[in-house]
Design a protein around this motif. Sequence first.
Motif, PDB file in Angstrom:
ATOM      1  N   UNK A 105       3.534 -30.278  24.638  1.00 43.20           N
ATOM      2  CA  UNK A 105       4.487 -29.591  24.067  1.00 43.20           C
ATOM      3  C   UNK A 105       5.096 -30.276  22.883  1.00 43.20           C
ATOM      4  N   UNK A 106       6.027 -29.976  22.387  1.00 44.05           N
ATOM      5  CA  UNK A 106       6.719 -30.205  21.150  1.00 44.05           C
ATOM      6  C   UNK A 106       7.106 -32.014  21.440  1.00 44.05           C
ATOM      7  N   UNK A 108       9.850 -34.451  20.771  1.00 44.45           N
ATOM      8  CA  UNK A 108      11.235 -34.186  20.256  1.00 44.45           C
ATOM      9  C   UNK A 108      11.582 -35.640  19.614  1.00 44.45           C
ATOM     10  N   UNK A 127       9.102 -31.972  24.778  1.00 45.31           N
ATOM     11  CA  UNK A 127       9.586 -31.009  25.769  1.00 45.31           C
ATOM     12  C   UNK A 127       8.783 -30.852  27.031  1.00 45.31           C
ATOM     13  N   UNK A 128       7.916 -31.469  27.094  1.00 42.21           N
ATOM     14  CA  UNK A 128       7.016 -31.204  28.512  1.00 42.21           C
ATOM     15  C   UNK A 128       7.644 -32.295  29.593  1.00 42.21           C
ATOM     16  N   UNK A 129       8.578 -32.761  29.158  1.00 45.72           N
ATOM     17  CA  UNK A 129       9.400 -33.733  30.343  1.00 45.72           C
ATOM     18  C   UNK A 129       8.928 -34.776  30.400  1.00 45.72           C
ATOM     19  N   UNK A 154      13.923 -31.911  32.678  1.00 49.74           N
ATOM     20  CA  UNK A 154      14.215 -31.080  31.428  1.00 49.74           C
ATOM     21  C   UNK A 154      13.704 -31.711  30.113  1.00 49.74           C
ATOM     22  N   UNK A 155      13.555 -31.055  29.151  1.00 47.68           N
ATOM     23  CA  UNK A 155      13.006 -31.596  27.802  1.00 47.68           C
ATOM     24  C   UNK A 155      13.655 -32.952  27.551  1.00 47.68           C
ATOM     25  N   UNK A 157      14.768 -35.175  24.817  1.00 48.84           N
ATOM     26  CA  UNK A 157      15.239 -34.874  23.509  1.00 48.84           C
ATOM     27  C   UNK A 157      15.416 -36.097  22.703  1.00 48.84           C
TER      28      UNK A 157
ATOM     29  N   UNK B 297      19.677 -23.584  26.447  1.00 50.40           N
ATOM     30  CA  UNK B 297      18.661 -24.210  25.736  1.00 50.40           C
ATOM     31  C   UNK B 297      17.973 -23.155  24.844  1.00 50.40           C
ATOM     32  N   UNK B 298      17.654 -22.223  25.637  1.00 57.57           N
ATOM     33  CA  UNK B 298      16.707 -21.081  24.890  1.00 57.57           C
ATOM     34  C   UNK B 298      17.135 -19.722  24.524  1.00 57.57           C
ATOM     35  N   UNK B 319       9.627 -21.023  19.690  1.00 57.12           N
ATOM     36  CA  UNK B 319       8.636 -21.764  20.631  1.00 57.12           C
ATOM     37  C   UNK B 319       7.512 -20.726  20.908  1.00 57.12           C
ATOM     38  N   UNK B 358      10.806 -24.452  31.199  1.00 60.35           N
ATOM     39  CA  UNK B 358      11.786 -25.240  31.895  1.00 60.35           C
ATOM     40  C   UNK B 358      11.139 -26.226  32.792  1.00 60.35           C
ATOM     41  N   UNK B 359      11.876 -26.712  33.819  1.00 58.78           N
ATOM     42  CA  UNK B 359      11.165 -27.715  34.310  1.00 58.78           C
ATOM     43  C   UNK B 359      10.341 -27.307  35.407  1.00 58.78           C
ATOM     44  N   UNK B 360       9.067 -28.027  35.908  1.00 51.78           N
ATOM     45  CA  UNK B 360       8.193 -27.628  36.764  1.00 51.78           C
ATOM     46  C   UNK B 360       8.666 -27.053  37.792  1.00 51.78           C
TER      47      UNK B 360
END
Lengths: 385, 620
Positions: A105-106, A108, A127-129, A154-155, A157, B297-298, B319, B358-360
């Motif tokens: 993912x992005x 950051x 963003x993929x944590x 969460x992502x 940042x 966030x979204x 996104x 979101x989170x897994x």
Amino acid sequence: MSQIQARFFTEDKRYVVDDVPFSIPAASEVQDLSNVINKLLEAKNGNKVDFDFLVRGQFLRTSLSTHMATEGISTVWILTGSYDKTARIWSTEGKPAMTVAGHTDVVKDVAWVKREGLTSLLLTASLDQTVLLWEWNSERNKVKARHCCRGHAGSVDTISVDPTGTKFCSGSWDKMLKIWSAVPTDEQDEIEEPADRPRKKQKTQQLGLTRTPLMTLSGHSEAVSSVLWCDSEEVCSASWDHTIRIWDVDTGGMKTTLTGSKVFNCISYSPLCRRLASGSTDRHIRLWDPRTKDGSLVLLSLTSHTGWVTAVKWAPSHAHQLVSGSLDNLVKLWDTRSCKAPLYDLAAHEDKVFCVDWTESGLMLSGGADNKLYTYRYSAQQAEA
Amino acid sequence: LDIRNTVGNIPMEWYKDFPHIGYNLDGKKIYKPIRNKDELDDFLDKMENPEYWRTVHDKQTGSDVVLSDDQVELVNRLQRGQFGDVNFNECEPMVEFFSSDVMIHPVTNRPADKRSFIPSLTEKEKVSKLVHAIKMGWIKPRRVEDDGRGRYYNLWASEDSSILARHKMHLPAPKIPLPGHHESYNPPPEYLFTDEERALWEQQDPADRKLPFVPRKYSSLRQVPAFSQFIHERFERCLDLYLCPRQRKMRVNVNPEDLIPQLPKPKDLQPFPTTRSLVYRGHSGLVRSISVSPSGQWLASGSDDGSVRFWEVCSSRCMKTVQVGGAVKSVAWNPNPSVCLLAVALDSVVLILSPSLADKQVILSSERLLSAQQEGEEPAEGNGSVVWSEAEGEELNQGLRLKIQHPKAVHQVVWHAKGDYLASVMPDNTSHLQVYIHQLSRRRSQNPFSRNKGLVQCISFHPIRPYFFVATQRSIRIYNLVKQEMTKKLQTNSKWISSMAVHPGGDHVICGSYDCKLSWFDLDLSTKPYKMLRHHKKAVRGVAYHRLYPLFASASDDGSVIVCHGTVYNDLLQNPLIVPVKVLRGHVMTHDLGVLDVTFHPTQPWVFSSGADATICLFT
């Protein structure tokens, strides 16, 4: 006179020198380098030998600095992270050297752990944590993921490496700050997997060994937008809950809270003037003293932007200069002694500016939504990257 | 010879009988002259004697004396009244003793007497005599009378106040205006009527006319006829005097500004969104509906170009784009923060999307919620027209999970606060099956209503209690889901409700209508609107409340979003304070449509608005 870090190696066993980086004046000629080698070898041999040097396969004929300029070898590298899920490494002249791909993912935020020598360590937060720790061999131009830091919900940042280069801190949308070790090891940390696996196969293969955080700092009530290390024991974080908090890494507790009225987008600390600069969504840049014991005292408020201030950075060598980037497509250079207006408005971007930085030599960098990275020098010249 | 008689002033008759008439100075007798003239002689004398007229008989001497010329002259002068002496000049120049010229020497140089400087001595004597007399009581002084009370009478002491009031209230009739040039018998020509004015005058009603007569011109006063309207005019005046009711108008000295309640200034009511910070560009058709994720966030948006886009709020980056193949009417993010699901209403189907944003853990629990098996139970009644189906293949990759097929076009989807129930609206005037309530975990749908009450415009769940709000074209009905009955019916004065929002506290509702009005209902107060706000120039398309801050916003076709502050007080006696705080303009009007949907960020005082110009603006 600027110095260059250089390593000497040879296959001739008679003249082997320690493989450590030496600091050599940039204007050294072949004779000077020869003298250096002779001095290093004085312990072993007694004679003076004239050496010839090869830099990247080319004979060194002129001084080191001119050779490097002509050959396009730079020792200053720029690391950028982008919404195209990759990070890239550029030279200061603007040539892309390496693409670091691996996130799902992005990307950051990016940060250098250490930059000297042939191998550098860098971090990418996404963003993929996860945060990935990469090792880059600048000579062979190869990059390898060493660790994958999992733990955020969460992502991620923002990340920041501490002055010693052994730890880094990450802030994320799950309102937490996590401290991790930045030293690459060969062990994988155990994390708990959820009990039932999802039916859908996880497409992502993990890059690198898993790493878990050393410490988690919680206290913010909203997403953390920016973190930095004040010194090797203190972490400062800015968040969407309108506060800047200073944490003590040893104990894991909060030392001070500075309260503002609007969302903080970015912060920057300067050890030279010991001030914290913050950029917010109300278009002001505020200077704070992190040592104040009482509440929140804004020392100075710099107003000139017409959009959110998304990035601020203090100059590494000047005690009073800082550069800021904003959503109004402008990058501004400020001197805190004249706070009414910025020194310079750098209007090179066509779209929102998301990040700014300085190099050691005083070059300013900015990157934005128009997919471009610009470099600026103080004497008002600019080069496009 | 001196014959002057010395007897004195005696009557001479005493010497009648004597021969002498008196005695002279020597003492000798004065013998009467011989008088031998008798009557006849006297008469002859009178006639013939030329000296008769000058002859005088002297009684003292008894002789006749002939006067000389001088003597006759003297007599004549005396008889005329002149002075006897000829040489006397009676017009001698006057010798002024007290002349107007100031001379060197005074007439008299006698010094002034002392009595001209000191009080009068004679008066002093008189006064002392009077004083003595008063003291002795011979003279009584005149006593000065005391002109105090009792000399006059208070006319109005016992006056009746009503009579007084009537006198005070008396308003005299207005005076008759004095005659001017129009009434003149020979006015200047411009005061006379032209033909058009004459025609106009004749056409108008007598009450409308400016002049009750036609100005006339006569060459002389003689030719002026009798005034025909005389009696009529007098009669009218009399009527004015006694028949017209006149009343004193009590004018209240009130500043109109004092009547307007003092509202707090907007800058006291910070924070609220003030400027446009970000624009989310990417859609190609008008964006009908937006929804923010509970974390903030979204942002999800649905548009007429058949796509649903997911944007990162802080960077305006799109996104994800999901093509759903139909104009999207409504998107709604599941408010449960532990799942990440989006409900999309397009055409006659409601899609449930699971964007992996979101989170897994969150994604896992979303999947768990969606994949709850029916465990073999038969679908309940009323479920027949609504079909649940799972997505497969390519749609799964895009994020689609469930499809709920409805019999008619769906206009709006709304989640319950807990995130399990979903309500959808299919507006249709004729049927009572306009509203469906679905349960996600059990994949069940039901119609709560058995009777048709009108075209349903929008619906909403109560944030806390089990109430359900249904807005039809003119009223809002509140149903109690547990008791299964209607609790309240709110009457708006609007003709056509377009949108509705429920306050997070649950006691207030705002609804916007196509006739530019926004009504705030206080459910505890009454079923009529507490306040009607007419800020917009055109139809109100969307209304929204903020979850945390006391703000609400309305979006309208005039391209503006008006943010108002609305504090709701905890004590039930105080009415909510509504202050319009900011007009936000960020959209361009396209095809006569302006801003179509508005929603607030869940935690920050920011507002998102989506417009017909295919952009979404963030105001902070």
